[in-house]
Design a protein around this motif. Structure first.
Motif, PDB file in Angstrom:
ATOM      1  N   TYR A 110       0.841  -1.199   0.000  1.00 18.61           N
ATOM      2  CA  TYR A 110       0.000   0.000   0.000  1.00 18.61           C
ATOM      3  C   TYR A 110       0.874   1.246   0.000  1.00 18.61           C
ATOM      4  O   TYR A 110       2.038   1.208   0.403  1.00 18.61           O
ATOM      5  N   LEU A 111       0.277   2.337  -0.451  1.00 14.37           N
ATOM      6  CA  LEU A 111       0.928   3.638  -0.403  1.00 14.37           C
ATOM      7  C   LEU A 111      -0.025   4.649   0.215  1.00 14.37           C
ATOM      8  O   LEU A 111      -1.238   4.572   0.028  1.00 14.37           O
ATOM      9  N   ARG A 112       0.538   5.572   0.958  1.00 11.60           N
ATOM     10  CA  ARG A 112      -0.224   6.742   1.383  1.00 11.60           C
ATOM     11  C   ARG A 112       0.076   7.845   0.371  1.00 11.60           C
ATOM     12  O   ARG A 112       1.209   8.301   0.238  1.00 11.60           O
ATOM     13  N   LEU A 113      -0.932   8.233  -0.385  1.00 20.52           N
ATOM     14  CA  LEU A 113      -0.784   9.248  -1.428  1.00 20.52           C
ATOM     15  C   LEU A 113      -1.346  10.567  -0.930  1.00 20.52           C
ATOM     16  O   LEU A 113      -2.484  10.635  -0.468  1.00 20.52           O
ATOM     17  N   ARG A 114      -0.533  11.610  -1.021  1.00 16.73           N
ATOM     18  CA  ARG A 114      -0.987  12.961  -0.679  1.00 16.73           C
ATOM     19  C   ARG A 114      -0.641  13.891  -1.829  1.00 16.73           C
ATOM     20  O   ARG A 114       0.506  13.969  -2.260  1.00 16.73           O
ATOM     21  N   LEU A 115      -1.643  14.580  -2.319  1.00 17.10           N
ATOM     22  CA  LEU A 115      -1.472  15.570  -3.371  1.00 17.10           C
ATOM     23  C   LEU A 115      -1.967  16.886  -2.796  1.00 17.10           C
ATOM     24  O   LEU A 115      -3.134  16.984  -2.380  1.00 17.10           O
ATOM     25  N   GLN A 116      -1.095  17.885  -2.755  1.00 17.79           N
ATOM     26  CA  GLN A 116      -1.421  19.101  -2.012  1.00 17.79           C
ATOM     27  C   GLN A 116      -0.942  20.347  -2.751  1.00 17.79           C
ATOM     28  O   GLN A 116       0.188  20.407  -3.240  1.00 17.79           O
ATOM     29  N   ALA A 117      -1.820  21.344  -2.805  1.00 17.11           N
ATOM     30  CA  ALA A 117      -1.449  22.674  -3.288  1.00 17.11           C
ATOM     31  C   ALA A 117      -0.979  23.478  -2.081  1.00 17.11           C
ATOM     32  O   ALA A 117      -1.706  23.632  -1.104  1.00 17.11           O
ATOM     33  N   VAL A 118       0.242  23.969  -2.131  1.00 18.47           N
ATOM     34  CA  VAL A 118       0.871  24.628  -0.988  1.00 18.47           C
ATOM     35  C   VAL A 118       1.116  26.097  -1.312  1.00 18.47           C
ATOM     36  O   VAL A 118       1.717  26.419  -2.351  1.00 18.47           O
ATOM     37  N   THR A 119       0.677  26.988  -0.417  1.00 18.28           N
ATOM     38  CA  THR A 119       0.906  28.425  -0.589  1.00 18.28           C
ATOM     39  C   THR A 119       1.602  29.036   0.620  1.00 18.28           C
ATOM     40  O   THR A 119       1.907  30.225   0.613  1.00 18.28           O
ATOM     41  N   THR A 120       1.830  28.238   1.659  1.00 17.17           N
ATOM     42  CA  THR A 120       2.422  28.745   2.900  1.00 17.17           C
ATOM     43  C   THR A 120       3.790  28.115   3.123  1.00 17.17           C
ATOM     44  O   THR A 120       4.278  27.340   2.296  1.00 17.17           O
ATOM     45  N   ASN A 121       4.395  28.426   4.256  1.00 12.62           N
ATOM     46  CA  ASN A 121       5.685  27.845   4.615  1.00 12.62           C
ATOM     47  C   ASN A 121       5.488  26.516   5.331  1.00 12.62           C
ATOM     48  O   ASN A 121       5.953  26.312   6.449  1.00 12.62           O
ATOM     49  N   ALA A 122       4.768  25.612   4.693  1.00 20.04           N
ATOM     50  CA  ALA A 122       4.535  24.289   5.277  1.00 20.04           C
ATOM     51  C   ALA A 122       5.860  23.544   5.408  1.00 20.04           C
ATOM     52  O   ALA A 122       6.686  23.554   4.493  1.00 20.04           O
ATOM     53  N   CYS A 123       6.070  22.904   6.552  1.00 15.80           N
ATOM     54  CA  CYS A 123       7.301  22.135   6.801  1.00 15.80           C
ATOM     55  C   CYS A 123       8.533  22.971   6.494  1.00 15.80           C
ATOM     56  O   CYS A 123       9.467  22.508   5.811  1.00 15.80           O
ATOM     57  N   ARG A 124       8.558  24.198   6.991  1.00 14.43           N
ATOM     58  CA  ARG A 124       9.651  25.110   6.643  1.00 14.43           C
ATOM     59  C   ARG A 124      10.934  24.819   7.406  1.00 14.43           C
ATOM     60  O   ARG A 124      11.997  25.313   7.036  1.00 14.43           O
ATOM     61  N   ARG A 125      10.853  24.029   8.485  1.00 14.75           N
ATOM     62  CA  ARG A 125      12.054  23.687   9.243  1.00 14.75           C
ATOM     63  C   ARG A 125      12.713  22.440   8.645  1.00 14.75           C
ATOM     64  O   ARG A 125      12.039  21.504   8.232  1.00 14.75           O
ATOM     65  N   PHE A 126      14.028  22.433   8.626  1.00 18.35           N
ATOM     66  CA  PHE A 126      14.748  21.253   8.160  1.00 18.35           C
ATOM     67  C   PHE A 126      14.510  20.105   9.141  1.00 18.35           C
ATOM     68  O   PHE A 126      14.573  20.287  10.355  1.00 18.35           O
TER      69      PHE A 126
END
Length: 211
Positions: A110-126
């Motif tokens: 199985y796979l977890r599939l995520r398709l997302q339109a991003v406009t913010t600093n999502a996950c901006r930290r390393f």
């Protein structure tokens, strides 16, 4: 696959490069923290995906068998009212192909599939994700940023994955330890007006892993 042309990019130590999908098996070798398939989109596809209204970009998250990716992404496109055209078919076909390649490499049922339109600093930290392995492909906008940290701080040298080029990343659950020190993040874009379209695939052993 539809994203056809090779593209050369610098890479950090521990990051393998592949010129064709079968070369991604380098990801399984000891000492390899990530692998990048060096490719870029066909110009007509990129022009279409860059110009489409962000509200029409397909988005969603679902756990599925790899062979169900095509129908699932088609349904997401229908839900978003993504224009029915050749470029939409190319997007669906490419995501489906990446799902098959990644699942076969990881031997994931199985796979977890995520398709997302991003406009913010999502996950901006390393960071390193708390998963076994992940594939990320940015179809629109800036690609994932990555670099090696030896002291837990942000990398001194940061690289960017090209738009349309998939990167495979090991997570904290990948044996053996210690971790490689390879960190990644989403590029900070908040306030720029940029919209990214990002595909994320995680290897999943059981559907219940979503809980």
């Amino acid at each position: 696959m539809m994203l056809a042309r090779a593209l050369v990019r610098n890479a950090a130590v521990g990051v393998a490069v592949a010129d064709k999908p079968e070369d991604l098996k380098k990801f399984l070798q000891p000492g390899c923290a990530a692998a990048i398939w060096r490719r870029q989109p066909m110009p007509e596809f990129q022009s279409w995906i860059d110009a489409i209204d962000p509200s029409l970009l397909p988005q969603g998250r679902i756990i599925l068998r790899p062979d169900a990716a095509s129908s699932a992404v088609n349904a997401l496109c229908d839900s978003a009212q993504t224009p029915d055209c050749n470029e939409r078919d190319l997007l669906i076909d490419d995501i489906s192909a990446l799902a098959e390649v990644f699942a076969d490499l990881m031997r994931a049922p199985y796979l977890r599939l995520r398709l997302q339109a991003v406009t913010t600093n999502a996950c901006r930290r390393f960071h390193i994700d708390a998963i076994t392995a992940r594939l990320v492909c940015t179809y629109r906008g800036q690609g994932t940023q990555y670099g090696v940290s030896t002291d837990g701080q942000d990398p001194a040298r940061v690289f960017s994955v090209a738009t349309g080029a998939p990167i495979l990343l090991r997570g904290t659950l990948w044996p053996p330890r210690p971790a490689s020190g390879l960190l990644h993040r989403s590029p900070p874009i908040e306030g720029t007006g940029e919209t990214r379209l990002v595909l994320v695939l995680d290897a999943v052993n059981e559907p219940e892993d979503e809980a």
